[in-house]
Design an enzyme around this catalytic site. Structure first.
Site, PDB file in Angstrom:
ATOM      1  N   LYS A  13      45.634  53.018  30.751  1.00 40.76           N
ATOM      2  CA  LYS A  13      44.942  53.124  29.328  1.00 40.76           C
ATOM      3  C   LYS A  13      43.289  53.118  29.863  1.00 40.76           C
ATOM      4  O   LYS A  13      42.659  53.892  29.362  1.00 40.76           O
ATOM      5  CB  LYS A  13      45.122  51.837  28.580  1.00 40.76           C
ATOM      6  CG  LYS A  13      46.453  51.826  28.120  1.00 40.76           C
ATOM      7  CD  LYS A  13      46.739  50.486  27.086  1.00 40.76           C
ATOM      8  CE  LYS A  13      46.404  49.338  27.643  1.00 40.76           C
ATOM      9  NZ  LYS A  13      47.233  49.018  28.851  1.00 40.76           N
ATOM     10  N   ARG A 160      41.356  41.797  39.913  1.00 44.63           N
ATOM     11  CA  ARG A 160      41.404  40.888  38.811  1.00 44.63           C
ATOM     12  C   ARG A 160      42.455  39.639  39.066  1.00 44.63           C
ATOM     13  O   ARG A 160      43.321  39.720  39.482  1.00 44.63           O
ATOM     14  CB  ARG A 160      41.946  41.755  37.511  1.00 44.63           C
ATOM     15  CG  ARG A 160      40.550  42.247  36.881  1.00 44.63           C
ATOM     16  CD  ARG A 160      41.041  43.325  35.425  1.00 44.63           C
ATOM     17  NE  ARG A 160      42.179  42.815  34.795  1.00 44.63           N
ATOM     18  CZ  ARG A 160      42.537  43.492  33.689  1.00 44.63           C
ATOM     19  NH1 ARG A 160      42.167  44.782  33.595  1.00 44.63           N
ATOM     20  NH2 ARG A 160      43.465  43.154  32.996  1.00 44.63           N
ATOM     21  N   ARG A 171      52.155  38.806  31.796  1.00 49.14           N
ATOM     22  CA  ARG A 171      51.803  39.810  30.928  1.00 49.14           C
ATOM     23  C   ARG A 171      52.680  40.714  30.594  1.00 49.14           C
ATOM     24  O   ARG A 171      52.487  41.377  29.278  1.00 49.14           O
ATOM     25  CB  ARG A 171      50.399  40.564  31.438  1.00 49.14           C
ATOM     26  CG  ARG A 171      48.938  39.685  31.775  1.00 49.14           C
ATOM     27  CD  ARG A 171      48.166  40.298  32.736  1.00 49.14           C
ATOM     28  NE  ARG A 171      47.848  41.527  32.388  1.00 49.14           N
ATOM     29  CZ  ARG A 171      47.186  42.156  33.299  1.00 49.14           C
ATOM     30  NH1 ARG A 171      47.070  41.729  34.488  1.00 49.14           N
ATOM     31  NH2 ARG A 171      46.677  43.402  33.011  1.00 49.14           N
TER      32      ARG A 171
END
Ligand code: AP5
Length: 213
Positions: A13, A160, A171
């Protein structure tokens, strides 16, 4: 145009939004980037969000909805918005619809970027992001010219904290339980277009552009 890019963590994305922002001349609004910015600045929202983000859980709806409705009310969003990472729950989808209809607007198109689980985990574990400009790389699929340095601005690349395998798996679980129902929500409204996100980056962009035309 109000466009939503929908997909699991690691679907691409952010990568596609960076390309489309230029091609479509819209503002890219990423809920994850906004929350990471709040964490960096140590705001109240950032402090609350941190607890959820490091565990791979969703930040409470009321906080994220307020943050996004505020952002899309800014003047630079008047000509179009590309939403990445929002909405992520049915209450968020419904609140977005309400906020837009108050301004006589609506979601025009939702592009669902579909990628298999195995590929998602590979992508998350190999992702490197520029600390300075936010450009995203992958050590195998989209490497920088010099390891650890951003091609775009020379900034330092980092991994990250929520890309560690255990958090990434959490997640993905959260995505399938809480976010995937909004695929049907938008399909029923006949504004959903599905794209194969397993192709090379340029081909995914081409397919998204076909959806939007
Ligand atoms: P967020 O930052 O939104 O993360 P995400 O949705 O989990 O998405 P990612 O950024 O991990 O993946 P992406 O799809 O952008 O993939 P990318 O392009 O980087 O959210 C983080 C956290 O914030 C959440 O867990 C939650 O706590 C909180 N949050 C955010 N929004 C929220 C909301 N609305 N409500 C509540 N909480 C919220 O690509 C990944 C890698 O793959 C890169 O290395 C890239 O180079 C590579 N790649 C991309 N495309 C391709 C391709 N076609 N082929 C090969 N490699 C590719």
């Amino acid at each position: 145009m109000i466009i939503i890019l929908l997909g699991a963590p690691g679907a691409g994305k952010g990568t596609q939004s960076e390309i489309l922002e230029d091609q479509l001349q819209t503002v890219h609004v990423s809920s994850g980037d906004l929350l990471r910015d709040h964490r960096k600045r140590g705001t109240e929202l950032g402090k609350i969000a941190e607890d959820y983000m490091v565990k791979g859980e969703l930040v409470p709806d009321n906080l994220v909805i307020a943050m996004i409705t505020d952002r899309i009310a800014a003047p630079d969003a008047d000509h179009g918005v590309l939403l990445d990472g929002f909405p992520r729950t049915l209450p968020q989808a419904s609140a977005l619809g309400d906020a837009l209809s108050l301004k006589g607007k609506m979601v025009n198109s939702v592009v669902y970027v579909k990628v298999d689980n195995e590929t998602l985990l590979d992508r998350l574990s190999g992702r490197w992001t520029c600390r300075n400009c936010g450009h995203v790389y992958h050590e195998k699929f989209a490497p920088p010219k010099v390891a650890g340095i951003c091609d775009e601005c020379g900034g330092e690349l980092y991994q990250r904290d929520d890309d560690k395998r255990e958090t990434a798996m959490k997640r993905l679980e959260v995505y399938f339980n809480q976010t995937s129902p909004i695929i049907e929500y938008y399909r029923e409204r006949h504004i959903l277009c599905e794209v194969n996100g397993e192709q090379p980056i340029e081909l995914v962009t081409n397919d998204i552009m076909k959806c939007l035309s």
